[in-house]
Design an enzyme around this catalytic site. Sequence first.
Site, mmCIF file in Angstrom:
data_model
loop_
_atom_site.group_PDB
_atom_site.id
_atom_site.type_symbol
_atom_site.label_atom_id
_atom_site.label_comp_id
_atom_site.label_asym_id
_atom_site.label_seq_id
_atom_site.Cartn_x
_atom_site.Cartn_y
_atom_site.Cartn_z
ATOM 1 N N CYS A 33 0.803 4.805 6.862
ATOM 2 C CA CYS A 33 0.218 4.668 8.203
ATOM 3 C C CYS A 33 1.222 3.950 9.122
ATOM 4 C CB CYS A 33 -1.089 3.895 8.128
ATOM 5 S SG CYS A 33 -2.180 4.524 6.834
ATOM 6 N N CYS A 88 -19.485 -5.582 4.413
ATOM 7 C CA CYS A 88 -18.710 -4.391 4.768
ATOM 8 C C CYS A 88 -17.474 -4.382 3.885
ATOM 9 C CB CYS A 88 -18.316 -4.440 6.242
ATOM 10 S SG CYS A 88 -17.312 -3.029 6.757
ATOM 11 N N CYS A 140 0.835 -1.209 0.000
ATOM 12 C CA CYS A 140 0.000 0.000 0.000
ATOM 13 C C CYS A 140 0.870 1.260 0.000
ATOM 14 C CB CYS A 140 -0.912 -0.007 1.234
ATOM 15 S SG CYS A 140 -1.995 1.426 1.301
ATOM 16 N N CYS A 171 -18.944 2.686 9.323
ATOM 17 C CA CYS A 171 -18.166 1.999 10.356
ATOM 18 C C CYS A 171 -16.884 2.822 10.501
ATOM 19 C CB CYS A 171 -17.848 0.567 9.909
ATOM 20 S SG CYS A 171 -16.687 -0.281 11.000
ATOM 21 N N ARG A 204 -17.227 -1.954 18.633
ATOM 22 C CA ARG A 204 -16.531 -3.230 18.385
ATOM 23 C C ARG A 204 -15.182 -3.287 19.094
ATOM 24 N NH1 ARG A 204 -16.240 -3.586 12.933
ATOM 25 N NH2 ARG A 204 -18.419 -4.195 13.012
ATOM 26 N N CYS A 228 0.766 0.200 10.310
ATOM 27 C CA CYS A 228 0.269 -0.832 9.397
ATOM 28 C C CYS A 228 1.358 -1.670 8.742
ATOM 29 C CB CYS A 228 -0.600 -0.177 8.328
ATOM 30 S SG CYS A 228 -1.435 -1.405 7.305
ATOM 31 N N CYS A 273 -16.463 -8.641 6.316
ATOM 32 C CA CYS A 273 -15.770 -7.366 6.065
ATOM 33 C C CYS A 273 -14.563 -7.605 5.166
ATOM 34 C CB CYS A 273 -15.278 -6.761 7.374
ATOM 35 S SG CYS A 273 -16.553 -6.600 8.607
#
Length: 350
Positions: A63, A134, A59, A194, A272, A66, A103
């Site tokens: 971040c 999701c 990616c 979400c 969650r 991550c 998800c």
Amino acid sequence: MTEAPQTEPRTDWTREEIAALFDLPFTELVFRAAEVHRANHAANEVQLSTLLSIKTGGCAEDCGYCSQSVKADSGVKATKLMDVQAVLQRAAQAADQGSTRFCMGAAWRNPKDRDMPAIIEMVKGVREMGMETCMTLGMLTPEQADMLKEAGLDYYNHNIDTSPERYDQVITTRTMEDRLDTLSEVRRAGINVCSGGIVGMGETREDRVGFVHTLATLPDHPQSVPVNALVPVKGTVLGDMLADTPMAKIDDVEFVRTVAVARITMPHSMVRLSAGRESMSEMTQAMCFMAGANSIFTGDKLLTAPNAGDDTDAAMFARLGLKAMAISETQEQVDASRMPKGCVKMEPAE
Ligand code: SAM
Ligand code: DTB
Ligand code: SF4
């Protein structure tokens, strides 16, 4: 005298009010959160979602938490977008295990238009199995949000991750405003939102106040609020930082406080207990359920990191007397969260 539990969603929370909740004595805070939880949800029911990484690694975003960023030296191998049939097979397995929401996550800054036909097939196929759908694919254009709605997508996950003040210390390749813009497109398109974030990234209490404040003052509360505990991955900026400065690790009491404050400020949302359960004691998880968490990720894998696993969770549910929430229950909450603010839900006349 104790005030009546807050049951109607308010979006005018001030930072001071949220900070005052965090400051309450622990048992008082958990008691208030439990009251709000019981006034709005079936207290011993937990919604079960299952994650699948449909496109892993490589990616372009940076971040700091991550494992899938190109900037991380985490050993995660980049893959192409999975085939639709392979995704549907995994969804069927999750349904067999009792999960009600599937998800699907992609390690993208944003989806490319050429990816959309396969994504749409995945949404349609999973929905046909009777599961809620999701997706979490990064930033969306208004057209992409409409396409996902048209395909029948139930939820879009897009986390704000941390406080507005701390955002650029965690991610530099996009801004909090970019995140809020996508959330606003998702809301406009009529897809359930979400959105949550990560605690335990070395942030301050004030950052946790700012994080909950940002979510609780959105035009509508997100229908789902994932509270992740950082999974420290070697080779990521934050995973390495935590390995070098273990004192920056969040303690369990502060984690439970964050869950409780999310529950009180967003009474209808499903809160969650997300990443990080694998290394959390059953007692801490039990305190989170007491403090209003009513959703988890099931299965032995999150996107790239390990998760508690179905056998461990089944044993925990049996010990704590918890049961899986039916889809109809989740949908009742979504309807309640969409009611105009200040409205009290009326029971039908006898
Ligand atoms: N690329 C998309 C995006 O960023 O929105 C979707 C996938 S991304 C992995 C989804 C979320 O997972 C992130 O926003 C973050 O909150 C959470 N996450 C990622 N790595 C994590 C970690 N190591 N520990 C806890 N949560 C994590
Ligand atoms: C969310 O808030 N947590 C999930 C989901 N949304 C996509 C992801 C957790 C990822 C944990 C780290 C990993 O598996 O790589
Ligand atoms: Fe990419 Fe999402 Fe990971 Fe950020 S959190 S690096 S956007 S996959």
